[in-house]
Structures are given as structure tokens and as C-alpha cells.
Motif scaffolding. Sequence first.
Motif, mmCIF file in Angstrom:
data_model
loop_
_atom_site.group_PDB
_atom_site.id
_atom_site.type_symbol
_atom_site.label_atom_id
_atom_site.label_comp_id
_atom_site.label_asym_id
_atom_site.label_seq_id
_atom_site.Cartn_x
_atom_site.Cartn_y
_atom_site.Cartn_z
ATOM 1 N N ARG A 122 0.843 -1.200 0.000
ATOM 2 C CA ARG A 122 0.000 0.000 0.000
ATOM 3 C C ARG A 122 0.878 1.249 0.000
ATOM 4 O O ARG A 122 1.862 1.318 0.715
ATOM 5 C CB ARG A 122 -0.919 0.005 1.222
ATOM 6 N N PHE A 146 1.064 8.625 6.434
ATOM 7 C CA PHE A 146 0.192 7.538 6.871
ATOM 8 C C PHE A 146 0.058 6.499 5.770
ATOM 9 O O PHE A 146 0.383 6.751 4.599
ATOM 10 C CB PHE A 146 -1.191 8.074 7.264
ATOM 11 N N ARG A 148 -2.957 3.757 4.472
ATOM 12 C CA ARG A 148 -4.323 3.253 4.642
ATOM 13 C C ARG A 148 -4.323 1.735 4.578
ATOM 14 O O ARG A 148 -4.064 1.148 3.532
ATOM 15 C CB ARG A 148 -5.240 3.837 3.569
ATOM 16 N N THR A 150 -6.980 -0.144 5.187
ATOM 17 C CA THR A 150 -8.265 -0.574 4.636
ATOM 18 C C THR A 150 -8.869 0.563 3.830
ATOM 19 O O THR A 150 -8.613 1.742 4.097
ATOM 20 C CB THR A 150 -9.262 -0.972 5.747
ATOM 21 N N HIS A 151 -9.685 0.192 2.831
ATOM 22 C CA HIS A 151 -10.342 1.211 2.019
ATOM 23 C C HIS A 151 -11.426 1.923 2.816
ATOM 24 O O HIS A 151 -11.661 3.121 2.634
ATOM 25 C CB HIS A 151 -10.950 0.582 0.769
ATOM 26 N N GLU A 152 -12.099 1.188 3.709
ATOM 27 C CA GLU A 152 -13.149 1.761 4.555
ATOM 28 C C GLU A 152 -12.964 1.263 5.985
ATOM 29 O O GLU A 152 -12.405 0.191 6.217
ATOM 30 C CB GLU A 152 -14.536 1.364 4.039
ATOM 31 N N VAL A 154 -11.962 1.487 10.244
ATOM 32 C CA VAL A 154 -10.810 1.791 11.087
ATOM 33 C C VAL A 154 -10.198 0.490 11.575
ATOM 34 O O VAL A 154 -10.881 -0.295 12.252
ATOM 35 C CB VAL A 154 -11.225 2.651 12.302
ATOM 36 N N ASP A 158 -5.571 0.831 15.199
ATOM 37 C CA ASP A 158 -5.478 2.291 15.107
ATOM 38 C C ASP A 158 -6.406 3.002 16.090
ATOM 39 O O ASP A 158 -6.309 4.223 16.257
ATOM 40 C CB ASP A 158 -5.801 2.749 13.684
ATOM 41 N N CYS A 163 -4.916 9.803 14.278
ATOM 42 C CA CYS A 163 -5.173 9.278 12.938
ATOM 43 C C CYS A 163 -5.516 10.397 11.962
ATOM 44 O O CYS A 163 -6.016 11.460 12.361
ATOM 45 C CB CYS A 163 -6.359 8.304 12.959
ATOM 46 N N GLU A 166 -11.108 10.631 7.364
ATOM 47 C CA GLU A 166 -12.032 11.238 6.400
ATOM 48 C C GLU A 166 -13.445 10.945 6.871
ATOM 49 O O GLU A 166 -13.821 9.785 7.057
ATOM 50 C CB GLU A 166 -11.822 10.687 4.996
ATOM 51 N N TRP A 205 -13.019 6.362 6.734
ATOM 52 C CA TRP A 205 -11.832 5.588 7.072
ATOM 53 C C TRP A 205 -10.946 6.402 8.000
ATOM 54 O O TRP A 205 -11.101 7.618 8.116
ATOM 55 C CB TRP A 205 -11.043 5.195 5.810
ATOM 56 N N ALA A 207 -6.630 6.216 9.450
ATOM 57 C CA ALA A 207 -5.324 5.557 9.398
ATOM 58 C C ALA A 207 -4.381 6.296 10.339
ATOM 59 O O ALA A 207 -4.295 7.533 10.292
ATOM 60 C CB ALA A 207 -4.765 5.564 7.979
#
Length: 221
Positions: A122, A146, A148, A150-152, A154, A158, A163, A166, A205, A207
Motif C-alpha cells: 500500500r 500515513f 491506509r 483498509t479502504h473503509e 478503522v 489504530d 489518525c 475522512e 476511514w 489511518a
Amino acid sequence: MTMKDILRRISERRAQLGISENALSIKAGLSRDGIRNWRRRTERGEEAAGATITALAGVAGALGVTETWLIHGIGNSPEKTVISVAGRVGAGAHVPLYDVSEDGGLFQVAEPPQLQRMRCARPIAAVEVEGDSMMPMYQPGDILFFIRATHEGVPDEDIGRPCIVEDAEGNAWVKQVKRGDEPGLFHLISLNPTSETRHNQRIKWAARVRLALPAEMVERL
């Protein structure tokens, strides 16, 4: 020089920067489809109309490489890994994140040496701090890096950490994330007690911050 080789170097460097062909064309002062048209004509065995030395110099500048490397493949091969600054994060400012794949973000910085051991599948991204909600931990102008996971949502690891977040409206924040009063809700906590804490928020999400550096310690490209 062959146009096919030039386009290959353009594609390789674009991949490093995480910038789309259309965005690069615009940044280089061409039409939105400028580079795409060069590629299509070259694939058909035609001359890439408009691929003048001046136009290629603009592309080289937008890619952060020398004209000699882009056109002839010699000189300073772009060895630095480039990270796009996706936007600004802060306290009260509702600032949307950029789509770095489309527009390249606010600007780009060189990958700090501290992150080289953290490379993974990633990409690493970054944001610039705006406002004082996380003072004294983070100062306005700091660059936060940072990844990410995961795409969506938490990642569990984390939760409880500072963090990049969004929210459901597409605005970006730097907050400590804690679980909310109901499943799917989160408290976004400011470390500065005078700044706003946002309770029971739905977020897209989050991160955790992997590295924070003052602006003067980051090589801006």
C-alpha cells in the motif's frame, strides 16, 4: 530517441508519483488529453503530433526529472520515491482530501529516510496540518505520513491513536480516534483541550499517523 521509449519513461515516473495521465498533461501545460494522444498515435505507428522539445520539457518539469533523462534516458534517473500530499487536515476547517490519482494532491515530497523500512504493497500518503487542534503534538504546517490499511473503516490497532480521518462528508481531520456510543460511530478527539472534539461521528476511514515532520525537515518537490 524514440517516442515509445519516452512514453515508457513517462509511465514509469507517473507510477512513482501516483498521478494520472490527464493530471500530468495539465500540469505540464498541455491539453487534458495531450499525453494520451501522443500514446495513441504512437501505438498506431503515427507521429506524435505536438511532442515538441518545448512540450517534453514541460512534461519533464512536471515529473521532476531532467529533459535529458526523459528524452534520451541518460542523466539523473529519478531515484527518489515521491509521496503526494493529499490535502490539509485540522480542527475547524472543513477541507476535502484530494484524489491523488487524478490531480497529484497539493504537492509532492521526497520519501523521508525514516519511512524506507516501512514500504509495503500500500502506498504511503501525507497531509499537511492546518489549525491547532493537535497542539502541542502536531504544529500547523507539519507533514503527517500515513498508510491506509483498509479502504473503509478503522483498523482495530489504530483505535486510540492519532489518525488521519475522512468523515462521511469527505472532510479531513487529524484526531485521536475512539469508539463511539454505538456501533459504527466514533469520537474524534482533539489533544488541544481548547479545540473541538467531535462525538459519535460516522467516518469513511481512518489511518494512524506513522511519522510527523516539521515542514523544514521535508524535501518538497
